[in-house]
Design a protein around this motif. Structure first.
Motif, PDB file in Angstrom:
ATOM      1  N   ALA A  39       0.812  -1.219   0.000  1.00 14.28           N
ATOM      2  CA  ALA A  39       0.000   0.000   0.000  1.00 14.28           C
ATOM      3  C   ALA A  39       0.843   1.265   0.000  1.00 14.28           C
ATOM      4  CB  ALA A  39      -0.943  -0.007   1.206  1.00 14.28           C
ATOM      5  N   PHE A  40       1.969   1.246   0.723  1.00 15.51           N
ATOM      6  CA  PHE A  40       2.743   2.474   0.909  1.00 15.51           C
ATOM      7  C   PHE A  40       4.061   2.491   0.141  1.00 15.51           C
ATOM      8  CE2 PHE A  40      -0.057   2.275   4.616  1.00 15.51           C
ATOM      9  CZ  PHE A  40      -0.592   3.555   4.592  1.00 15.51           C
ATOM     10  N   ASN A  41       4.495   1.321  -0.355  1.00 18.86           N
ATOM     11  CA  ASN A  41       5.681   1.226  -1.198  1.00 18.86           C
ATOM     12  C   ASN A  41       6.884   1.932  -0.569  1.00 18.86           C
ATOM     13  OD1 ASN A  41       7.238   0.497  -3.354  1.00 18.86           O
ATOM     14  ND2 ASN A  41       6.231   1.820  -4.841  1.00 18.86           N
ATOM     15  N   GLN A  42       7.428   2.953  -1.249  1.00 18.34           N
ATOM     16  CA  GLN A  42       8.640   3.620  -0.784  1.00 18.34           C
ATOM     17  C   GLN A  42       8.394   4.600   0.358  1.00 18.34           C
ATOM     18  OE1 GLN A  42      11.656   2.717  -1.984  1.00 18.34           O
ATOM     19  NE2 GLN A  42      10.497   1.188  -3.135  1.00 18.34           N
ATOM     20  N   GLN A  43       7.130   4.765   0.771  1.00 20.40           N
ATOM     21  CA  GLN A  43       6.836   5.704   1.852  1.00 20.40           C
ATOM     22  C   GLN A  43       7.125   5.115   3.230  1.00 20.40           C
ATOM     23  OE1 GLN A  43       2.702   6.714   0.350  1.00 20.40           O
ATOM     24  NE2 GLN A  43       3.390   8.749   0.950  1.00 20.40           N
ATOM     25  N   ILE A  44       7.358   3.819   3.312  1.00 18.51           N
ATOM     26  CA  ILE A  44       7.694   3.215   4.600  1.00 18.51           C
ATOM     27  C   ILE A  44       9.027   2.483   4.504  1.00 18.51           C
ATOM     28  CG2 ILE A  44       5.273   2.935   5.273  1.00 18.51           C
ATOM     29  CD1 ILE A  44       5.625  -0.076   4.780  1.00 18.51           C
ATOM     30  N   THR A  45       9.726   2.468   5.623  1.00 24.78           N
ATOM     31  CA  THR A  45      10.950   1.686   5.770  1.00 24.78           C
ATOM     32  C   THR A  45      10.769   0.771   6.968  1.00 24.78           C
ATOM     33  OG1 THR A  45      12.316   3.479   4.894  1.00 24.78           O
ATOM     34  CG2 THR A  45      13.432   1.765   6.172  1.00 24.78           C
ATOM     35  N   LEU A  46      10.898  -0.519   6.727  1.00 28.25           N
ATOM     36  CA  LEU A  46      10.758  -1.499   7.806  1.00 28.25           C
ATOM     37  C   LEU A  46      12.135  -1.858   8.352  1.00 28.25           C
ATOM     38  CD1 LEU A  46       8.080  -3.950   6.344  1.00 28.25           C
ATOM     39  CD2 LEU A  46       7.816  -2.545   8.388  1.00 28.25           C
ATOM     40  N   GLN A  47      12.294  -1.710   9.660  1.00 27.28           N
ATOM     41  CA  GLN A  47      13.536  -2.114  10.325  1.00 27.28           C
ATOM     42  C   GLN A  47      13.190  -3.238  11.303  1.00 27.28           C
ATOM     43  OE1 GLN A  47      16.572  -1.022   9.576  1.00 27.28           O
ATOM     44  NE2 GLN A  47      17.516  -2.417  11.014  1.00 27.28           N
ATOM     45  N   HIS A  48      13.723  -4.418  11.052  1.00 30.39           N
ATOM     46  CA  HIS A  48      13.352  -5.602  11.830  1.00 30.39           C
ATOM     47  C   HIS A  48      14.299  -5.806  13.022  1.00 30.39           C
ATOM     48  CE1 HIS A  48      10.406  -7.362   8.954  1.00 30.39           C
ATOM     49  NE2 HIS A  48      11.053  -6.562   8.125  1.00 30.39           N
ATOM     50  N   HIS A  49      13.687  -6.082  14.172  1.00 26.95           N
ATOM     51  CA  HIS A  49      14.423  -6.397  15.395  1.00 26.95           C
ATOM     52  C   HIS A  49      13.857  -7.695  15.963  1.00 26.95           C
ATOM     53  CE1 HIS A  49      15.840  -2.210  15.303  1.00 26.95           C
ATOM     54  NE2 HIS A  49      14.578  -1.864  15.114  1.00 26.95           N
ATOM     55  N   PHE A  50      14.700  -8.458  16.637  1.00 26.64           N
ATOM     56  CA  PHE A  50      14.274  -9.753  17.168  1.00 26.64           C
ATOM     57  C   PHE A  50      14.480  -9.800  18.683  1.00 26.64           C
ATOM     58  CE2 PHE A  50      15.456 -10.305  12.750  1.00 26.64           C
ATOM     59  CZ  PHE A  50      14.266 -10.844  12.246  1.00 26.64           C
ATOM     60  N   ILE A  51      13.440 -10.246  19.374  1.00 17.68           N
ATOM     61  CA  ILE A  51      13.461 -10.256  20.834  1.00 17.68           C
ATOM     62  C   ILE A  51      13.124 -11.666  21.345  1.00 17.68           C
ATOM     63  CG2 ILE A  51      12.981  -7.804  21.110  1.00 17.68           C
ATOM     64  CD1 ILE A  51      10.036  -8.475  21.469  1.00 17.68           C
ATOM     65  N   PRO A  52      13.708 -12.085  22.467  1.00 17.77           N
ATOM     66  CA  PRO A  52      13.588 -13.478  22.929  1.00 17.77           C
ATOM     67  C   PRO A  52      12.356 -13.764  23.781  1.00 17.77           C
ATOM     68  CG  PRO A  52      15.123 -12.314  24.328  1.00 17.77           C
ATOM     69  CD  PRO A  52      14.692 -11.324  23.276  1.00 17.77           C
ATOM     70  N   VAL A  53      11.184 -13.654  23.184  1.00 21.00           N
ATOM     71  CA  VAL A  53       9.970 -14.081  23.900  1.00 21.00           C
ATOM     72  C   VAL A  53      10.060 -15.573  24.204  1.00 21.00           C
ATOM     73  CG1 VAL A  53       7.458 -14.297  23.750  1.00 21.00           C
ATOM     74  CG2 VAL A  53       8.597 -12.262  22.813  1.00 21.00           C
ATOM     75  N   PHE A  54      10.613 -16.324  23.251  1.00 22.71           N
ATOM     76  CA  PHE A  54      10.809 -17.768  23.423  1.00 22.71           C
ATOM     77  C   PHE A  54      12.302 -18.074  23.560  1.00 22.71           C
ATOM     78  CE2 PHE A  54       6.642 -17.458  21.508  1.00 22.71           C
ATOM     79  CZ  PHE A  54       5.910 -18.429  22.176  1.00 22.71           C
ATOM     80  N   GLY A  55      12.977 -17.251  24.336  1.00 22.55           N
ATOM     81  CA  GLY A  55      14.407 -17.453  24.536  1.00 22.55           C
ATOM     82  C   GLY A  55      14.735 -18.757  25.241  1.00 22.55           C
ATOM     83  N   HIS A  56      13.811 -19.231  26.105  1.00 21.31           N
ATOM     84  CA  HIS A  56      14.010 -20.490  26.841  1.00 21.31           C
ATOM     85  C   HIS A  56      12.664 -21.201  26.864  1.00 21.31           C
ATOM     86  CE1 HIS A  56      14.878 -23.377  29.956  1.00 21.31           C
ATOM     87  NE2 HIS A  56      16.098 -22.873  30.179  1.00 21.31           N
ATOM     88  N   THR A  57      12.417 -22.032  25.879  1.00 19.01           N
ATOM     89  CA  THR A  57      11.087 -22.626  25.725  1.00 19.01           C
ATOM     90  C   THR A  57      10.743 -23.585  26.864  1.00 19.01           C
ATOM     91  OG1 THR A  57      11.917 -24.428  24.311  1.00 19.01           O
ATOM     92  CG2 THR A  57      11.190 -22.401  23.216  1.00 19.01           C
ATOM     93  N   GLU A  58      11.751 -24.234  27.424  1.00 16.51           N
ATOM     94  CA  GLU A  58      11.482 -25.156  28.531  1.00 16.51           C
ATOM     95  C   GLU A  58      10.839 -24.410  29.701  1.00 16.51           C
ATOM     96  OE1 GLU A  58      11.239 -28.751  30.539  1.00 16.51           O
ATOM     97  OE2 GLU A  58      11.861 -28.407  28.461  1.00 16.51           O
ATOM     98  N   HIS A  59      11.347 -23.217  29.975  1.00 13.68           N
ATOM     99  CA  HIS A  59      10.774 -22.420  31.063  1.00 13.68           C
ATOM    100  C   HIS A  59       9.419 -21.855  30.665  1.00 13.68           C
ATOM    101  CE1 HIS A  59      10.417 -19.610  34.386  1.00 13.68           C
ATOM    102  NE2 HIS A  59      10.208 -18.640  33.504  1.00 13.68           N
ATOM    103  N   ARG A  60       9.329 -21.273  29.467  1.00  9.93           N
ATOM    104  CA  ARG A  60       8.106 -20.585  29.062  1.00  9.93           C
ATOM    105  C   ARG A  60       6.932 -21.540  28.865  1.00  9.93           C
ATOM    106  NH1 ARG A  60       6.634 -15.642  27.208  1.00  9.93           N
ATOM    107  NH2 ARG A  60       4.775 -15.561  25.884  1.00  9.93           N
ATOM    108  N   ILE A  61       7.202 -22.700  28.263  1.00 12.01           N
ATOM    109  CA  ILE A  61       6.101 -23.600  27.907  1.00 12.01           C
ATOM    110  C   ILE A  61       5.983 -24.781  28.856  1.00 12.01           C
ATOM    111  CG2 ILE A  61       5.178 -25.102  26.111  1.00 12.01           C
ATOM    112  CD1 ILE A  61       6.523 -23.258  24.063  1.00 12.01           C
ATOM    113  N   SER A  62       7.071 -25.531  29.026  1.00 14.93           N
ATOM    114  CA  SER A  62       6.985 -26.723  29.868  1.00 14.93           C
ATOM    115  C   SER A  62       6.576 -26.369  31.289  1.00 14.93           C
ATOM    116  CB  SER A  62       8.325 -27.452  29.875  1.00 14.93           C
ATOM    117  OG  SER A  62       8.228 -28.666  30.597  1.00 14.93           O
ATOM    118  N   GLU A  63       7.131 -25.266  31.820  1.00 20.72           N
ATOM    119  CA  GLU A  63       6.772 -24.850  33.176  1.00 20.72           C
ATOM    120  C   GLU A  63       5.559 -23.935  33.182  1.00 20.72           C
ATOM    121  OE1 GLU A  63      10.091 -23.321  35.338  1.00 20.72           O
ATOM    122  OE2 GLU A  63      11.459 -24.861  34.617  1.00 20.72           O
ATOM    123  N   GLY A  64       5.524 -22.964  32.259  1.00 17.36           N
ATOM    124  CA  GLY A  64       4.405 -22.026  32.224  1.00 17.36           C
ATOM    125  C   GLY A  64       3.085 -22.679  31.875  1.00 17.36           C
ATOM    126  N   TRP A  65       3.158 -23.766  31.099  1.00 16.80           N
ATOM    127  CA  TRP A  65       1.943 -24.492  30.705  1.00 16.80           C
ATOM    128  C   TRP A  65       1.847 -25.843  31.415  1.00 16.80           C
ATOM    129  CZ3 TRP A  65      -1.921 -23.697  26.761  1.00 16.80           C
ATOM    130  CH2 TRP A  65      -1.919 -22.389  26.255  1.00 16.80           C
TER     131      TRP A  65
END
Length: 235
Positions: free
Chosen positions: A33-59
């Motif tokens: 929709a916006f073509n050259q009017q937007i610039t996407l800058q991607h960053h990555f964050i560790p929501v699932f940095g330790h899945t054993e803790h987040r899922i096995s224990e959290g769930w």
């Protein structure tokens, strides 16, 4: 001559996050929709940095990894544009999203250094080569249930995409990819990013988080593009 206004969107996500997987179609539509009017800058964050803790224990009281996998399938019933493997999170679950994030920062660095093209690819929904690689990692996990937390699998995906694997390995080994990933985490803390996916616009003045509809994203982008100089955004 009137200067064309543009807006930068800092996009924070975890490659293992179902909501970021679902949201890709909205990023593609913004680009279209916006073509050259937007610039996407991607960053990555560790929501699932330790899945054993987040899922096995959290769930733990909700079935652990198997229960979480069933939850993901239930979520995706409302989003038929994405595919999810029947054994997702139930078999060979990844230990962490961090290896995939470090790998993606290596590819992003190659783009910034001019080693791979930063132009949008018309045969890939107008994504750049780096953005298409990020999408292929999400597909590899959610659709194909591949172990994207292992270097061998990540390099196999890179080779499938025609990326220079030796250059990627060098950035992984010399610390540059890790440093870039750590900077993403610092930015998460500086901007108080709550989770994945998050969108930061207007030099941090507009922050959007979660499973947002496309029209909300579009309205915020238009507000930044249309506002007069030095005038506060209404969003």
């Amino acid at each position: 001559m009137t200067k064309t206004r543009s807006v930068r969107i800092d996009y924070f996500s975890d490659v293992l996050c179902i909501w970021a997987y679902v949201a890709q179609i909205r990023l593609d539509e913004l680009r279209h929709a916006f073509n050259q009017q937007i610039t996407l800058q991607h960053h990555f964050i560790p929501v699932f940095g330790h899945t054993e803790h987040r899922i096995s224990e959290g769930w733990q009281d909700k079935g652990g990894f198997i229960g979480f996998g069933k939850h993901i399938h239930k979520v995706c019933v409302d989003f038929p544009h994405v595919e999810v493997h029947e054994a997702l999170w139930c078999e060979q679950a990844p230990c962490s999203s961090a290896p995939a994030h470090q790998f993606l920062k290596a590819v992003q660095l190659l783009e910034q250094q001019g080693e791979i093209s930063s132009e949008c690819l018309s045969d890939c929904q107008d994504r750049t080569r780096f953005e298409e690689t990020a999408w292929q990692l999400r597909l590899a996990f959610f659709r194909d249930n591949r172990r994207i937390d292992t270097r061998s699998e990540l390099l196999a995906i890179a080779e499938e995409g025609g990326l220079p694997t030796a250059a990627i390995e060098e950035l992984l080994d010399n610390g540059q990819a890790m440093a870039a990933l750590m900077r993403d985490i610092e930015l998460r803390d500086e901007y108080r990013i709550e989770g994945s996916p998050s969108y930061l616009l207007n030099e941090g003045r507009q922050k959007l988080y979660g499973n947002l509809g496309y029209r909300i994203l579009e309205a915020n982008v238009r507000e930044v593009l249309d506002k007069a100089d030095n005038q506060a955004s209404w969003c």
